[in-house]
Scaffold this motif. Structure first.
Motif, PDB file in Angstrom:
ATOM      1  N   ARG A 228       0.871  -1.028  -0.181  1.00 24.77           N
ATOM      2  CA  ARG A 228      -0.155  -0.013  -0.093  1.00 24.77           C
ATOM      3  C   ARG A 228       0.951   1.206   0.090  1.00 24.77           C
ATOM      4  O   ARG A 228       2.021   1.275   0.739  1.00 24.77           O
ATOM      5  CB  ARG A 228      -0.845   0.316   1.133  1.00 24.77           C
ATOM      6  N   LEU A 229       0.381   2.274  -0.481  1.00 24.94           N
ATOM      7  CA  LEU A 229       1.060   3.637  -0.780  1.00 24.94           C
ATOM      8  C   LEU A 229       0.808   4.228   0.903  1.00 24.94           C
ATOM      9  O   LEU A 229      -0.204   4.027   1.305  1.00 24.94           O
ATOM     10  CB  LEU A 229       0.535   4.650  -1.737  1.00 24.94           C
ATOM     11  N   GLU A 230       1.884   4.946   1.240  1.00 25.54           N
ATOM     12  CA  GLU A 230       1.769   5.555   2.325  1.00 25.54           C
ATOM     13  C   GLU A 230       0.693   6.519   2.468  1.00 25.54           C
ATOM     14  O   GLU A 230       0.468   7.312   1.583  1.00 25.54           O
ATOM     15  CB  GLU A 230       2.973   6.501   2.587  1.00 25.54           C
ATOM     16  N   GLY A 231      -0.273   6.728   3.430  1.00 19.93           N
ATOM     17  CA  GLY A 231      -1.231   7.434   3.642  1.00 19.93           C
ATOM     18  C   GLY A 231      -2.600   6.884   2.998  1.00 19.93           C
ATOM     19  O   GLY A 231      -3.720   7.583   3.366  1.00 19.93           O
ATOM     20  N   CYS A 232      -2.658   5.744   2.291  1.00 18.86           N
ATOM     21  CA  CYS A 232      -3.776   5.265   1.697  1.00 18.86           C
ATOM     22  C   CYS A 232      -4.268   4.145   2.537  1.00 18.86           C
ATOM     23  O   CYS A 232      -3.429   3.176   2.805  1.00 18.86           O
ATOM     24  CB  CYS A 232      -3.732   5.047   0.227  1.00 18.86           C
ATOM     25  N   SER A 233      -5.436   3.817   2.528  1.00 18.79           N
ATOM     26  CA  SER A 233      -5.717   2.573   3.717  1.00 18.79           C
ATOM     27  C   SER A 233      -6.192   1.575   2.829  1.00 18.79           C
ATOM     28  O   SER A 233      -6.438   0.399   3.496  1.00 18.79           O
ATOM     29  CB  SER A 233      -7.083   3.211   4.294  1.00 18.79           C
ATOM     30  N   MET A 234      -6.360   1.634   1.600  1.00 10.23           N
ATOM     31  CA  MET A 234      -6.864   0.343   0.744  1.00 10.23           C
ATOM     32  C   MET A 234      -6.348   0.391  -0.347  1.00 10.23           C
ATOM     33  O   MET A 234      -5.590   1.198  -1.225  1.00 10.23           O
ATOM     34  CB  MET A 234      -8.610   0.590   0.366  1.00 10.23           C
ATOM     35  N   GLN A 235      -6.135  -0.892  -1.259  1.00 14.28           N
ATOM     36  CA  GLN A 235      -5.574  -1.248  -2.616  1.00 14.28           C
ATOM     37  C   GLN A 235      -6.667  -2.152  -3.219  1.00 14.28           C
ATOM     38  O   GLN A 235      -7.265  -3.039  -2.696  1.00 14.28           O
ATOM     39  CB  GLN A 235      -4.364  -1.862  -2.252  1.00 14.28           C
ATOM     40  N   GLY A 236      -6.873  -1.821  -4.513  1.00 13.53           N
ATOM     41  CA  GLY A 236      -7.735  -2.546  -5.441  1.00 13.53           C
ATOM     42  C   GLY A 236      -7.148  -2.447  -6.847  1.00 13.53           C
ATOM     43  O   GLY A 236      -6.281  -1.749  -7.286  1.00 13.53           O
ATOM     44  N   LYS A 237      -7.960  -2.874  -7.786  1.00 14.44           N
ATOM     45  CA  LYS A 237      -7.878  -2.976  -9.121  1.00 14.44           C
ATOM     46  C   LYS A 237      -9.001  -2.155  -9.741  1.00 14.44           C
ATOM     47  O   LYS A 237     -10.414  -2.411  -9.250  1.00 14.44           O
ATOM     48  CB  LYS A 237      -7.746  -4.160  -9.692  1.00 14.44           C
ATOM     49  N   LEU A 238      -8.820  -1.297 -10.862  1.00 16.14           N
ATOM     50  CA  LEU A 238      -9.748  -0.636 -11.390  1.00 16.14           C
ATOM     51  C   LEU A 238     -10.538  -1.690 -12.359  1.00 16.14           C
ATOM     52  O   LEU A 238      -9.846  -2.204 -13.271  1.00 16.14           O
ATOM     53  CB  LEU A 238      -9.410   0.619 -12.185  1.00 16.14           C
ATOM     54  N   GLN A 239     -12.019  -1.890 -11.856  1.00 18.35           N
ATOM     55  CA  GLN A 239     -12.577  -2.945 -12.571  1.00 18.35           C
ATOM     56  C   GLN A 239     -13.251  -2.443 -13.834  1.00 18.35           C
ATOM     57  O   GLN A 239     -13.323  -3.216 -14.748  1.00 18.35           O
ATOM     58  CB  GLN A 239     -13.728  -3.488 -11.449  1.00 18.35           C
ATOM     59  N   SER A 240     -13.559  -1.183 -13.813  1.00 18.82           N
ATOM     60  CA  SER A 240     -14.354  -0.784 -15.025  1.00 18.82           C
ATOM     61  C   SER A 240     -14.256   0.898 -15.144  1.00 18.82           C
ATOM     62  O   SER A 240     -13.995   1.315 -13.930  1.00 18.82           O
ATOM     63  CB  SER A 240     -15.882  -1.096 -15.082  1.00 18.82           C
ATOM     64  N   TRP A 241     -14.437   1.561 -16.259  1.00 12.86           N
ATOM     65  CA  TRP A 241     -14.582   2.794 -16.103  1.00 12.86           C
ATOM     66  C   TRP A 241     -15.574   3.394 -17.252  1.00 12.86           C
ATOM     67  O   TRP A 241     -15.467   2.995 -18.418  1.00 12.86           O
ATOM     68  CB  TRP A 241     -13.058   3.616 -16.925  1.00 12.86           C
ATOM     69  N   PHE A 242     -16.438   4.129 -16.803  1.00 12.58           N
ATOM     70  CA  PHE A 242     -17.592   4.670 -17.613  1.00 12.58           C
ATOM     71  C   PHE A 242     -17.205   5.982 -18.010  1.00 12.58           C
ATOM     72  O   PHE A 242     -17.600   6.955 -17.220  1.00 12.58           O
ATOM     73  CB  PHE A 242     -18.890   4.589 -16.763  1.00 12.58           C
ATOM     74  N   LYS A 243     -16.610   6.124 -19.114  1.00 11.04           N
ATOM     75  CA  LYS A 243     -16.075   7.417 -19.576  1.00 11.04           C
ATOM     76  C   LYS A 243     -17.227   8.707 -19.858  1.00 11.04           C
ATOM     77  O   LYS A 243     -16.860   9.717 -19.729  1.00 11.04           O
ATOM     78  CB  LYS A 243     -15.217   7.514 -20.758  1.00 11.04           C
ATOM     79  N   ASP A 244     -18.298   8.087 -20.261  1.00  9.33           N
ATOM     80  CA  ASP A 244     -19.438   9.133 -20.406  1.00  9.33           C
ATOM     81  C   ASP A 244     -19.685   9.611 -19.278  1.00  9.33           C
ATOM     82  O   ASP A 244     -20.481  10.829 -19.082  1.00  9.33           O
ATOM     83  CB  ASP A 244     -20.556   8.542 -21.214  1.00  9.33           C
ATOM     84  N   LYS A 245     -19.770   9.097 -18.001  1.00  7.78           N
ATOM     85  CA  LYS A 245     -20.016   9.401 -16.808  1.00  7.78           C
ATOM     86  C   LYS A 245     -18.896   9.818 -15.850  1.00  7.78           C
ATOM     87  O   LYS A 245     -19.224  10.473 -14.597  1.00  7.78           O
ATOM     88  CB  LYS A 245     -21.040   8.443 -16.050  1.00  7.78           C
ATOM     89  N   SER A 246     -17.710   9.528 -16.132  1.00  7.21           N
ATOM     90  CA  SER A 246     -16.608  10.007 -15.402  1.00  7.21           C
ATOM     91  C   SER A 246     -16.256   9.128 -14.049  1.00  7.21           C
ATOM     92  O   SER A 246     -15.966   9.862 -13.079  1.00  7.21           O
ATOM     93  CB  SER A 246     -16.443  11.512 -15.143  1.00  7.21           C
ATOM     94  N   TYR A 247     -17.034   8.033 -14.127  1.00  3.49           N
ATOM     95  CA  TYR A 247     -16.632   7.192 -12.749  1.00  3.49           C
ATOM     96  C   TYR A 247     -16.525   5.816 -13.148  1.00  3.49           C
ATOM     97  O   TYR A 247     -16.424   5.257 -14.316  1.00  3.49           O
ATOM     98  CB  TYR A 247     -17.929   7.246 -11.976  1.00  3.49           C
ATOM     99  N   ALA A 248     -15.933   4.939 -11.993  1.00  7.65           N
ATOM    100  CA  ALA A 248     -15.366   3.738 -12.068  1.00  7.65           C
ATOM    101  C   ALA A 248     -16.026   2.924 -11.051  1.00  7.65           C
ATOM    102  O   ALA A 248     -16.491   3.420  -9.899  1.00  7.65           O
ATOM    103  CB  ALA A 248     -14.004   3.705 -12.177  1.00  7.65           C
ATOM    104  N   PHE A 249     -15.434   1.527 -10.935  1.00 11.98           N
ATOM    105  CA  PHE A 249     -15.567   0.944  -9.854  1.00 11.98           C
ATOM    106  C   PHE A 249     -14.391   0.185  -9.586  1.00 11.98           C
ATOM    107  O   PHE A 249     -13.614  -0.053 -10.452  1.00 11.98           O
ATOM    108  CB  PHE A 249     -16.731  -0.211  -9.859  1.00 11.98           C
TER     109      PHE A 249
END
Length: 86
Positions: free
Chosen positions: A1-22
């Motif tokens: 983990r990076l210092e200062g970050c509490s969680m780590q995961g993988k970018l599962q999807s990116w919805f570019k028309d709405k600018s969000y991801a899971f």
């Protein structure tokens, strides 16, 4: 983990028309990530590539309704080797 970050995961999807991801962390543990929650995107990318490692903190879900995913904030992206959208 990076210092200062509490969680780590993988970018599962990116919805570019709405600018969000899971972000996928473990089975049945996903986090909502809006573009505004990303601290920085590597130079030259419009959005982070799917499969990238994401280091982040967690905020409560926003909006109404049950079943909302917790929100990722202060996210830092480490792109995978497959590039990204430029």
């Amino acid at each position: 983990r990076l210092e200062g970050c509490s969680m780590q995961g993988k970018l599962q999807s990116w919805f570019k028309d709405k600018s969000y991801a899971f972000i996928y962390v473990t089975f049945n543990e996903n986090y909502f990530l809006h573009r505004s929650g990303i601290v920085d995107i590597p130079s030259g990318l419009i959005h982070p590539p799917v499969g990238s490692d994401v280091y982040f903190d967690v905020a409560p879900p926003r909006g109404k309704g049950q079943g909302k995913s917790p929100q990722a904030v202060n996210a830092r992206i480490v792109p995978s080797d497959n590039g990204g959208t430029k």
